[in-house]
Design a protein around this motif. Structure first.
Motif, PDB file in Angstrom:
ATOM      1  N   ALA A 130     -33.614  12.879  34.008  1.00 31.54           N
ATOM      2  CA  ALA A 130     -32.376  13.634  33.766  1.00 31.54           C
ATOM      3  C   ALA A 130     -32.628  15.136  33.823  1.00 31.54           C
ATOM      4  CB  ALA A 130     -31.798  13.247  32.414  1.00 31.54           C
ATOM      5  N   GLU A 131     -33.742  15.587  33.295  1.00 29.49           N
ATOM      6  CA  GLU A 131     -34.050  17.021  33.312  1.00 29.49           C
ATOM      7  C   GLU A 131     -34.247  17.532  34.740  1.00 29.49           C
ATOM      8  OE1 GLU A 131     -37.397  20.097  31.660  1.00 29.49           O
ATOM      9  OE2 GLU A 131     -37.080  18.231  30.594  1.00 29.49           O
ATOM     10  N   MET A 132     -34.901  16.744  35.568  1.00 30.82           N
ATOM     11  CA  MET A 132     -35.105  17.147  36.957  1.00 30.82           C
ATOM     12  C   MET A 132     -33.778  17.176  37.710  1.00 30.82           C
ATOM     13  SD  MET A 132     -37.093  18.263  39.247  1.00 30.82           S
ATOM     14  CE  MET A 132     -38.674  18.074  38.477  1.00 30.82           C
ATOM     15  N   ARG A 133     -32.886  16.224  37.429  1.00 29.78           N
ATOM     16  CA  ARG A 133     -31.550  16.245  38.043  1.00 29.78           C
ATOM     17  C   ARG A 133     -30.791  17.504  37.655  1.00 29.78           C
ATOM     18  NH1 ARG A 133     -31.333  10.547  36.831  1.00 29.78           N
ATOM     19  NH2 ARG A 133     -30.266  11.080  34.889  1.00 29.78           N
ATOM     20  N   ARG A 134     -30.933  17.930  36.391  1.00 25.18           N
ATOM     21  CA  ARG A 134     -30.274  19.155  35.930  1.00 25.18           C
ATOM     22  C   ARG A 134     -30.829  20.372  36.663  1.00 25.18           C
ATOM     23  NH1 ARG A 134     -31.391  22.726  31.335  1.00 25.18           N
ATOM     24  NH2 ARG A 134     -33.195  21.405  31.024  1.00 25.18           N
ATOM     25  N   LYS A 135     -32.136  20.441  36.826  1.00 26.98           N
ATOM     26  CA  LYS A 135     -32.755  21.558  37.546  1.00 26.98           C
ATOM     27  C   LYS A 135     -32.288  21.597  38.997  1.00 26.98           C
ATOM     28  CE  LYS A 135     -36.951  21.836  34.760  1.00 26.98           C
ATOM     29  NZ  LYS A 135     -38.410  21.715  34.759  1.00 26.98           N
ATOM     30  N   ILE A 136     -32.218  20.445  39.632  1.00 30.77           N
ATOM     31  CA  ILE A 136     -31.771  20.365  41.022  1.00 30.77           C
ATOM     32  C   ILE A 136     -30.311  20.794  41.132  1.00 30.77           C
ATOM     33  CG2 ILE A 136     -31.265  18.763  42.904  1.00 30.77           C
ATOM     34  CD1 ILE A 136     -33.785  17.185  42.002  1.00 30.77           C
ATOM     35  N   ALA A 137     -29.483  20.318  40.218  1.00 34.75           N
ATOM     36  CA  ALA A 137     -28.058  20.658  40.258  1.00 34.75           C
ATOM     37  C   ALA A 137     -27.829  22.152  40.062  1.00 34.75           C
ATOM     38  CB  ALA A 137     -27.301  19.864  39.202  1.00 34.75           C
ATOM     39  N   VAL A 138     -28.520  22.748  39.099  1.00 40.44           N
ATOM     40  CA  VAL A 138     -28.365  24.189  38.858  1.00 40.44           C
ATOM     41  C   VAL A 138     -28.813  24.980  40.076  1.00 40.44           C
ATOM     42  CG1 VAL A 138     -29.255  26.109  37.472  1.00 40.44           C
ATOM     43  CG2 VAL A 138     -28.524  24.019  36.352  1.00 40.44           C
ATOM     44  N   SER A 139     -29.899  24.592  40.693  1.00 39.92           N
ATOM     45  CA  SER A 139     -30.394  25.294  41.872  1.00 39.92           C
ATOM     46  C   SER A 139     -29.439  25.156  43.051  1.00 39.92           C
ATOM     47  CB  SER A 139     -31.771  24.762  42.260  1.00 39.92           C
ATOM     48  OG  SER A 139     -32.689  24.982  41.217  1.00 39.92           O
ATOM     49  N   ILE A 140     -28.898  23.968  43.250  1.00 45.25           N
ATOM     50  CA  ILE A 140     -27.958  23.756  44.353  1.00 45.25           C
ATOM     51  C   ILE A 140     -26.690  24.573  44.150  1.00 45.25           C
ATOM     52  CG2 ILE A 140     -26.432  22.030  45.400  1.00 45.25           C
ATOM     53  CD1 ILE A 140     -28.747  20.037  45.158  1.00 45.25           C
ATOM     54  N   VAL A 141     -26.196  24.626  42.917  1.00 45.52           N
ATOM     55  CA  VAL A 141     -24.999  25.418  42.633  1.00 45.52           C
ATOM     56  C   VAL A 141     -25.275  26.901  42.884  1.00 45.52           C
ATOM     57  CG1 VAL A 141     -23.476  26.207  40.778  1.00 45.52           C
ATOM     58  CG2 VAL A 141     -23.957  23.779  41.050  1.00 45.52           C
ATOM     59  N   ALA A 142     -26.432  27.399  42.454  1.00 41.38           N
ATOM     60  CA  ALA A 142     -26.774  28.810  42.666  1.00 41.38           C
ATOM     61  C   ALA A 142     -26.867  29.141  44.150  1.00 41.38           C
ATOM     62  CB  ALA A 142     -28.084  29.147  41.961  1.00 41.38           C
ATOM     63  N   VAL A 143     -27.477  28.277  44.926  1.00 43.98           N
ATOM     64  CA  VAL A 143     -27.581  28.506  46.368  1.00 43.98           C
ATOM     65  C   VAL A 143     -26.200  28.413  47.019  1.00 43.98           C
ATOM     66  CG1 VAL A 143     -28.515  27.566  48.518  1.00 43.98           C
ATOM     67  CG2 VAL A 143     -29.991  27.794  46.528  1.00 43.98           C
ATOM     68  N   GLY A 144     -25.368  27.494  46.569  1.00 40.86           N
ATOM     69  CA  GLY A 144     -24.007  27.389  47.099  1.00 40.86           C
ATOM     70  C   GLY A 144     -23.196  28.639  46.837  1.00 40.86           C
ATOM     71  N   VAL A 145     -23.325  29.199  45.627  1.00 42.54           N
ATOM     72  CA  VAL A 145     -22.620  30.447  45.304  1.00 42.54           C
ATOM     73  C   VAL A 145     -23.128  31.576  46.193  1.00 42.54           C
ATOM     74  CG1 VAL A 145     -22.325  32.212  43.505  1.00 42.54           C
ATOM     75  CG2 VAL A 145     -22.050  29.794  42.951  1.00 42.54           C
ATOM     76  N   PHE A 146     -24.442  31.627  46.422  1.00 46.60           N
ATOM     77  CA  PHE A 146     -25.022  32.660  47.283  1.00 46.60           C
ATOM     78  C   PHE A 146     -24.493  32.542  48.710  1.00 46.60           C
ATOM     79  CE2 PHE A 146     -28.576  33.820  50.194  1.00 46.60           C
ATOM     80  CZ  PHE A 146     -28.513  35.185  50.012  1.00 46.60           C
ATOM     81  N   ILE A 147     -24.464  31.351  49.240  1.00 44.30           N
ATOM     82  CA  ILE A 147     -23.967  31.152  50.603  1.00 44.30           C
ATOM     83  C   ILE A 147     -22.496  31.534  50.695  1.00 44.30           C
ATOM     84  CG2 ILE A 147     -23.432  29.386  52.343  1.00 44.30           C
ATOM     85  CD1 ILE A 147     -26.076  28.017  51.490  1.00 44.30           C
ATOM     86  N   THR A 148     -21.709  31.153  49.695  1.00 37.78           N
ATOM     87  CA  THR A 148     -20.296  31.524  49.665  1.00 37.78           C
ATOM     88  C   THR A 148     -20.133  33.039  49.615  1.00 37.78           C
ATOM     89  OG1 THR A 148     -19.785  29.463  48.528  1.00 37.78           O
ATOM     90  CG2 THR A 148     -18.130  31.215  48.409  1.00 37.78           C
ATOM     91  N   LEU A 149     -20.961  33.705  48.827  1.00 33.33           N
ATOM     92  CA  LEU A 149     -20.915  35.162  48.726  1.00 33.33           C
ATOM     93  C   LEU A 149     -21.262  35.821  50.055  1.00 33.33           C
ATOM     94  CD1 LEU A 149     -20.528  37.572  46.802  1.00 33.33           C
ATOM     95  CD2 LEU A 149     -22.947  37.395  46.260  1.00 33.33           C
ATOM     96  N   ILE A 150     -22.270  35.325  50.732  1.00 37.69           N
ATOM     97  CA  ILE A 150     -22.675  35.880  52.027  1.00 37.69           C
ATOM     98  C   ILE A 150     -21.558  35.691  53.055  1.00 37.69           C
ATOM     99  CG2 ILE A 150     -24.331  35.665  53.931  1.00 37.69           C
ATOM    100  CD1 ILE A 150     -25.460  37.016  51.417  1.00 37.69           C
ATOM    101  N   VAL A 151     -20.959  34.518  53.087  1.00 37.25           N
ATOM    102  CA  VAL A 151     -19.863  34.262  54.026  1.00 37.25           C
ATOM    103  C   VAL A 151     -18.670  35.157  53.688  1.00 37.25           C
ATOM    104  CG1 VAL A 151     -18.180  32.523  54.763  1.00 37.25           C
ATOM    105  CG2 VAL A 151     -20.587  31.927  54.587  1.00 37.25           C
ATOM    106  N   GLY A 152     -18.385  35.326  52.407  1.00 44.54           N
ATOM    107  CA  GLY A 152     -17.297  36.195  51.990  1.00 44.54           C
ATOM    108  C   GLY A 152     -17.524  37.642  52.384  1.00 44.54           C
ATOM    109  N   ILE A 153     -18.739  38.117  52.230  1.00 46.95           N
ATOM    110  CA  ILE A 153     -19.063  39.485  52.641  1.00 46.95           C
ATOM    111  C   ILE A 153     -18.913  39.613  54.148  1.00 46.95           C
ATOM    112  CG2 ILE A 153     -20.961  41.142  52.879  1.00 46.95           C
ATOM    113  CD1 ILE A 153     -21.914  40.195  50.099  1.00 46.95           C
TER     114      ILE A 153
END
Length: 67
Positions: free
Chosen positions: A5-28
């Motif tokens: 469960a802890e590893m799933r949480r780490k993976i999920a947080v990392s994926i969300v952070a990268v998704g926000v970054f990609i969205t920000l880059i596309v928005g810019i």
């Protein structure tokens, strides 16, 4: 192979952070692209990259302390 469960949480947080970054880059890119990236867009892009590095470092510290 079961993932803890802890590893799933780490993976999920990392994926969300990268998704926000990609969205920000596309928005810019969509906002500042006028037949090429204008100077303000370039600064926004550099700021987004710097913020991403700092956020990922913070997430890494937070995840390592919470384990």
């Amino acid at each position: 192979m079961a993932i803890e469960a802890e590893m799933r949480r780490k993976i999920a947080v990392s994926i969300v952070a990268v998704g926000v970054f990609i969205t920000l880059i596309v928005g810019i890119g969509a906002t500042y692209n006028q037949t090429g990236l204008v100077a303000t867009g370039g600064l926004a892009l550099v700021g987004a990259i710097a913020a991403f590095v700092l956020v990922m470092a913070g997430i890494g510290i937070w995840l390592s302390r919470s384990s």
